[in-house]
Write a protein that holds these residues in place. Structure first.
Motif, PDB file in Angstrom:
ATOM      1  N   GLU A 107       0.825  -1.216   0.000  1.00 43.43           N
ATOM      2  CA  GLU A 107       0.000   0.000   0.000  1.00 43.43           C
ATOM      3  C   GLU A 107       0.854   1.260   0.000  1.00 43.43           C
ATOM      4  O   GLU A 107       0.602   2.193  -0.770  1.00 43.43           O
ATOM      5  CB  GLU A 107      -0.919   0.004   1.212  1.00 43.43           C
TER       6      GLU A 107
ATOM      7  N   GLY B 257      -0.377   8.519  -9.736  1.00 43.39           N
ATOM      8  CA  GLY B 257      -1.596   8.472  -8.938  1.00 43.39           C
ATOM      9  C   GLY B 257      -2.770   8.957  -9.763  1.00 43.39           C
ATOM     10  O   GLY B 257      -2.603   9.745 -10.698  1.00 43.39           O
TER      11      GLY B 257
ATOM     12  N   VAL C  85      -3.782   0.107  -4.821  1.00 41.11           N
ATOM     13  CA  VAL C  85      -2.841   0.190  -5.934  1.00 41.11           C
ATOM     14  C   VAL C  85      -3.192  -0.880  -6.967  1.00 41.11           C
ATOM     15  O   VAL C  85      -3.381  -2.048  -6.623  1.00 41.11           O
ATOM     16  CB  VAL C  85      -1.388  -0.013  -5.459  1.00 41.11           C
TER      17      VAL C  85
ATOM     18  N   LYS D 136      -1.590   4.320  -7.832  1.00 36.67           N
ATOM     19  CA  LYS D 136      -2.341   4.578  -6.605  1.00 36.67           C
ATOM     20  C   LYS D 136      -3.609   5.347  -6.972  1.00 36.67           C
ATOM     21  O   LYS D 136      -3.535   6.378  -7.647  1.00 36.67           O
ATOM     22  CB  LYS D 136      -1.494   5.394  -5.623  1.00 36.67           C
TER      23      LYS D 136
END
Length: 381
Positions: A26, A152, A184, A189
């Motif tokens: 994570e 992200g 993820v 992410k």
């Protein structure tokens, strides 16, 4: 212990070095940096007992962490087998971890809005819905990650969220007290309001709540050090588009359109919003463009040329070059890959749509935010 046996302290140190190779799934950092490794004991038979402290009791990745720690430990010379004993961090240890993750910053901070941020932020916009904006966002994200970048995605389309499904994400975010750790997928992410609602529940929020949701995504979610952040905006030029410009003043727009003239007219308005929000338009992406049939003929189901029209008009109205980054052809494989949660840019990179999306990502990957206008530490001696 036999004369040829390796001292236990030496074996323990070798185990710790191996555990530095274990990345938390994570947080994407070595577990040794996160304070997750506790006591390590090794007996004369080479059995290692390793204490691992999870961030929370209900850690969804506990099984993977155990597997990765066990595999790393048995690679250390002198270890025959390994046993992992799971524990949970104390409140004080979690507080230290959060401080470490925030880089020593106190409280909640929108790191992407800071003047020294080197994260390239793209807000993916469209004038109208149904042009495949979310599919483009997701495929660019996974292709950029495949280039080795830290990426992200924020699903800022609060009412019409679709990013989790397109990425095949079913896991919920992990809460570390008030800090949120995003799931993820494919090295990306991702956070979305869809991860916090039950089933296909509708989100009926108005302007102030929409702004607050995006703000929380930027301050409460721990993305870590990103090279690129992509935001999937809702269609049009409403509250969220304006909020993103306010919350991320350095963000740039990627305008998605289809080839037809009517869509091009609406898409131009989305790009023209930049004159009011003081954002740069990084480029135009045409989706559902002409496709080449097996017999070599070209099918332009939605017309042709709309993407170039938008790029030319924005170049003229904004008085700066706005390139057409690419035309993604109509491709049933792109739709099917999205439905399956396996983005076509990775699952079929040489396909008609996959190759164009990867080409666009490659162009974006070469556009670092740079250091212009930033103060750098200088030692005078």
């Amino acid at each position: 212990m036999s004369d040829n046996a390796v001292p236990a302290d030496a074996v323990t140190e070798r185990i710790r070095r191996r555990l530095a190779e274990v990345i938390d799934p994570e947080l994407r950092l070595p577990i040794t940096q996160l304070g997750m490794v506790g006591d390590i004991d090794v007996d004369d038979a080479g059995t290692a007992s390793i204490g691992i402290k999870l961030t929370i009791e209900a850690c969804p990745m506990r099984s993977r962490i155990v597997e990765d720690v066990t595999a790393a430990a048995v690679r250390a010379e002198g270890v025959a087998t390994a046993e992992v004993e799971l524990g949970v961090m104390t409140p004080e240890e979690r507080a230290e971890l959060k401080e470490h993750l925030r880089g020593g910053e106190a409280g909640k901070v929108n790191r992407f809005a800071q003047p020294d941020s080197l994260t390239k932020v793209y807000a993916v916009a469209s004038g109208k819905g149904g042009v495949g904006k979310s599919s483009v966002t997701v495929n660019l994200a996974v292709a950029l990650a495949d280039h080795g970048l830290k990426v992200g995605v924020i699903d800022a389309d609060i009412h019409g969220f679709s990013v989790p499904g397109l990425l095949g994400i079913t896991d919920k975010p992990t809460r570390l007290d008030e800090m949120i750790l995003p799931p993820v997928a494919y090295g990306v992410k991702t956070i979305s309001i869809g991860m916090f609602v039950d089933g296909n529940q509708a989100v009926a929020w108005r302007g102030p709540m929409l702004h607050r949701a995006v703000e929380q995504f930027l301050t409460d979610v721990h993305f870590g050090d990103l090279d690129v952040l992509l935001l999937d905006l809702p269609p049009g030029t409403g509250d969220i588009a304006i909020s993103v410009a306010q919350l991320l003043p350095g963000s740039e727009l990627l305008v998605v359109t289809t080839p037809q003239a009517a869509a091009a007219d609406v898409a131009e308005r989305a790009g023209a919003l930049s004159t009011q929000t003081d954002q740069k338009v990084a480029g135009v992406i045409e989706n559902m463009g002409p496709m080449t049939m097996p017999d070599g003929t070209v099918l332009d189901l939605f017309g042709s040329g709309g993407g170039q029209i938008v790029a030319d008009r924005l170049t003229e109205s904004l008085e700066t070059e706005v390139p057409l980054l690419g035309s993604v052809p109509l491709d049933s494989g792109l739709r099917q890959a999205g439905d399956d949660g396996h983005p076509v840019a990775l699952s079929s990179p040489s396909s008609a749509a996959g190759s164009v999306l990867r080409d666009i990502a490659a162009r974006l990957a070469g556009q670092g935010r740079g250091l212009s206008g930033r103060s750098l530490p200088v030692n005078v001696g």
